[in-house]
Write a protein that holds these residues in place. Structure first.
Motif, mmCIF file in Angstrom:
data_model
loop_
_atom_site.group_PDB
_atom_site.id
_atom_site.type_symbol
_atom_site.label_atom_id
_atom_site.label_comp_id
_atom_site.label_asym_id
_atom_site.label_seq_id
_atom_site.Cartn_x
_atom_site.Cartn_y
_atom_site.Cartn_z
ATOM 1 N N ALA A 26 35.122 11.832 -35.014
ATOM 2 C CA ALA A 26 36.212 10.450 -35.011
ATOM 3 C C ALA A 26 35.527 10.081 -33.397
ATOM 4 N N ASP A 27 35.887 8.439 -33.655
ATOM 5 C CA ASP A 27 35.467 7.888 -32.309
ATOM 6 C C ASP A 27 36.408 7.206 -32.502
ATOM 7 N N PRO A 28 36.880 6.690 -30.545
ATOM 8 C CA PRO A 28 38.541 6.073 -30.743
ATOM 9 C C PRO A 28 37.547 4.181 -31.071
ATOM 10 N N VAL A 29 36.382 3.873 -31.018
ATOM 11 C CA VAL A 29 36.220 2.836 -31.610
ATOM 12 C C VAL A 29 35.947 2.442 -33.252
ATOM 13 N N HIS A 30 35.578 3.026 -33.171
ATOM 14 C CA HIS A 30 35.025 3.047 -35.033
ATOM 15 C C HIS A 30 36.466 4.150 -35.725
ATOM 16 N N GLY A 31 37.290 4.815 -35.343
ATOM 17 C CA GLY A 31 38.285 5.414 -36.355
ATOM 18 C C GLY A 31 37.330 6.109 -36.629
ATOM 19 N N PRO A 32 36.924 7.371 -38.348
ATOM 20 C CA PRO A 32 36.492 8.245 -38.782
ATOM 21 C C PRO A 32 35.122 7.784 -38.564
ATOM 22 N N TYR A 42 25.464 -2.220 -39.388
ATOM 23 C CA TYR A 42 26.663 -3.446 -39.044
ATOM 24 C C TYR A 42 28.445 -3.214 -38.267
ATOM 25 N N LEU A 43 27.789 -1.941 -38.122
ATOM 26 C CA LEU A 43 28.610 -0.744 -37.655
ATOM 27 C C LEU A 43 29.776 -1.086 -36.308
ATOM 28 N N ASP A 44 28.701 -2.185 -35.191
ATOM 29 C CA ASP A 44 29.201 -2.347 -34.606
ATOM 30 C C ASP A 44 30.052 -3.970 -34.778
ATOM 31 N N SER A 45 29.856 -4.730 -35.645
ATOM 32 C CA SER A 45 29.752 -6.221 -35.900
ATOM 33 C C SER A 45 31.512 -5.523 -35.949
ATOM 34 N N MET A 46 32.116 -4.994 -36.925
ATOM 35 C CA MET A 46 33.208 -4.481 -37.625
ATOM 36 C C MET A 46 34.648 -3.848 -36.381
ATOM 37 N N ALA A 47 33.633 -3.443 -35.459
ATOM 38 C CA ALA A 47 34.179 -2.636 -34.845
ATOM 39 C C ALA A 47 36.062 -2.369 -34.592
ATOM 40 N N ASP A 48 35.805 -4.086 -34.148
ATOM 41 C CA ASP A 48 37.932 -4.557 -33.803
ATOM 42 C C ASP A 48 38.303 -4.350 -35.253
ATOM 43 N N VAL A 49 37.963 -4.514 -36.508
ATOM 44 C CA VAL A 49 38.469 -3.905 -37.778
ATOM 45 C C VAL A 49 38.662 -2.285 -37.934
ATOM 46 N N PHE A 50 37.837 -1.974 -37.561
ATOM 47 C CA PHE A 50 37.519 -0.017 -37.663
ATOM 48 C C PHE A 50 39.007 0.108 -36.430
ATOM 49 N N ALA A 51 39.238 -0.195 -35.379
ATOM 50 C CA ALA A 51 39.781 0.007 -33.984
ATOM 51 C C ALA A 51 40.916 -0.381 -35.200
ATOM 52 N N ALA A 52 41.879 -1.645 -35.151
ATOM 53 C CA ALA A 52 42.473 -1.868 -36.236
ATOM 54 C C ALA A 52 43.227 -0.611 -37.110
ATOM 55 N N HIS A 53 42.420 -0.390 -37.805
ATOM 56 C CA HIS A 53 42.759 1.007 -39.003
ATOM 57 C C HIS A 53 42.029 2.248 -39.108
ATOM 58 N N ALA A 96 43.514 -9.998 -43.908
ATOM 59 C CA ALA A 96 43.950 -11.262 -43.335
ATOM 60 C C ALA A 96 45.376 -11.818 -43.615
ATOM 61 N N ALA A 97 45.174 -11.890 -45.081
ATOM 62 C CA ALA A 97 46.123 -11.420 -46.448
ATOM 63 C C ALA A 97 47.240 -10.810 -46.736
ATOM 64 N N GLY A 98 46.992 -9.519 -45.358
ATOM 65 C CA GLY A 98 47.548 -8.174 -45.624
ATOM 66 C C GLY A 98 47.373 -7.374 -46.725
ATOM 67 N N HIS A 99 45.978 -7.707 -47.146
ATOM 68 C CA HIS A 99 45.352 -5.905 -47.967
ATOM 69 C C HIS A 99 45.235 -5.054 -47.570
ATOM 70 N N HIS A 100 46.087 -4.006 -47.918
ATOM 71 C CA HIS A 100 45.750 -2.950 -47.543
ATOM 72 C C HIS A 100 44.045 -2.153 -47.783
ATOM 73 N N PRO A 101 43.772 -1.673 -47.196
ATOM 74 C CA PRO A 101 42.016 -1.143 -47.216
ATOM 75 C C PRO A 101 42.055 0.910 -47.732
ATOM 76 N N ARG A 102 41.542 1.207 -48.518
ATOM 77 C CA ARG A 102 41.195 2.635 -48.751
ATOM 78 C C ARG A 102 40.100 3.250 -47.853
ATOM 79 N N SER A 103 38.856 2.583 -47.701
ATOM 80 C CA SER A 103 37.815 2.975 -47.379
ATOM 81 C C SER A 103 36.689 1.218 -46.919
ATOM 82 N N PHE A 104 36.038 1.566 -46.330
ATOM 83 C CA PHE A 104 34.946 0.889 -45.490
ATOM 84 C C PHE A 104 33.790 1.527 -45.625
ATOM 85 N N PHE A 105 32.548 0.915 -46.366
ATOM 86 C CA PHE A 105 30.931 1.102 -47.101
ATOM 87 C C PHE A 105 30.196 0.019 -46.261
#
Ligand code: SAM
Length: 283
Positions: free
Chosen positions: A2-8, A69-80, A55-64
């Protein structure tokens, strides 16, 4: 881990990891259609498309996504923070998906509930109706044109391709998330399809139903009378067959884009863009 920025964040060491089955063999369109429908998911491909889906309100089940690319999506992971983030080397990820991942993240998303005809038609003045458009590239391109040229909704016939197939989404630049759409005319419990009878439902809601087709009776696209229709539905067909005879018969009128220099017709996505612009509401 578990990571506070990236989630699991979960490091994939093995291409056969069952937790990422939903990302496997993405190049097999027929297999994907079955899998995605059964599992109630769709795949968002590229970091930009993933962001638009969220942004359209759809729900993620996982990211891959690959490590880089991890750092560039850190904000997204932090939000989920509850959503797993699967990562690995390019070689491991590619052996799962079957293609080179060079557009950033993928995400497995919950399919949103289908919209009803009434929902998508509320307030709509211009509607595109796609009959049997089975090519994902054309479908995505039509959505993009519809979004950019002010078409309010898209209806698709039972045999049309899936707007939420990853190639349609990508070509549409994510506009499939914004333009309201619904599948119409699907078979009832007894296997009877209501296509093209569904077109009569549009007429009942005050739409003039026009086939965009080079038929013998078609009027030119710039006929002034076409602009008088407050609500207009434009039916388009597939490459090759075009709008079927049954659907042509169910339309109020036929409209053509006159062709020059012996060219038979335009690609359906190109034709849609020309027609959407010309038939936009002027008042
Ligand atoms: C490639 S066309 C099919 C042409 C059809 N097989 C034919 O030869 O007449 C695919 C779709 O694009 C649209 N389309 C393409 N060119 C068009 C034009 N010049 N006028 C009206 N519609 C056109 C129509 O909706 C058509 O069903």
């Amino acid at each position: 881990m578990a990571d506070p920025v990236h989630g699991p964040v979960i490091e994939l060491g093995d291409a056969a990891d069952p937790r990422v089955d939903v990302y496997s063999r993405l190049t097999d369109a027929a297999l994907r259609r079955r899998q995605d429908t059964v599992h109630g998911i769709y795949l968002a491909e590229s970091s930009q498309v993933v962001r638009r889906a969220l942004a359209a309100g759809h729900h993620p089940r996982s990211f891959f996504l690959a490590h880089r690319y991890l750092d560039s999506m850190a904000d997204v992971f932090a939000a989920h923070p509850q959503v797993p983030v699967y990562t690995g080397t390019d070689a491991v990820l590619e052996s799962i998906t079957g293609f080179h991942l060079h557009r950033g993240a993928l995400a497995a998303m919950d399919r949103p509930a289908p919209r009803t005809l009434d929902e998508v038609l509320t307030g709509a003045r211009r509607v595109a109706v796609l009959e049997n458009v089975s090519d994902h590239t054309n479908l995505g391109a039509i959505f993009r044109s519809a979004a950019g040229l002010g078409v309010d909704a898209i209806l698709i016939s039972p045999e049309c391709a899936d707007p939420l197939y990853r190639r349609s989404i990508r070509v549409s630049m994510g506009t499939v998330f914004g333009v309201p759409w619904a599948r119409v005319g699907e078979a009832d419990g007894r296997g009877r399809t209501a296509w093209p009878e569904a077109l009569h439902g549009l007429r009942a809601q005050g739409f003039a139903v026009a086939a965009l087709e080079l038929s013998d009776t078609a009027v030119d696209l710039d006929s002034p009378a076409l602009r008088d229709h407050d609500r207009l539905a434009l039916v388009m067909g597939a490459e090759g067959p075009g709008v079927t005879a049954e659907a042509l018969a169910a339309c109020d009128l036929h409209v053509k884009i006159p062709m020059a220099a012996g060219v038979d017709s335009l690609n359906v996505a190109a034709a849609s863009a020309v027609a959407f612009w010309e038939l936009r509401p002027r008042a």
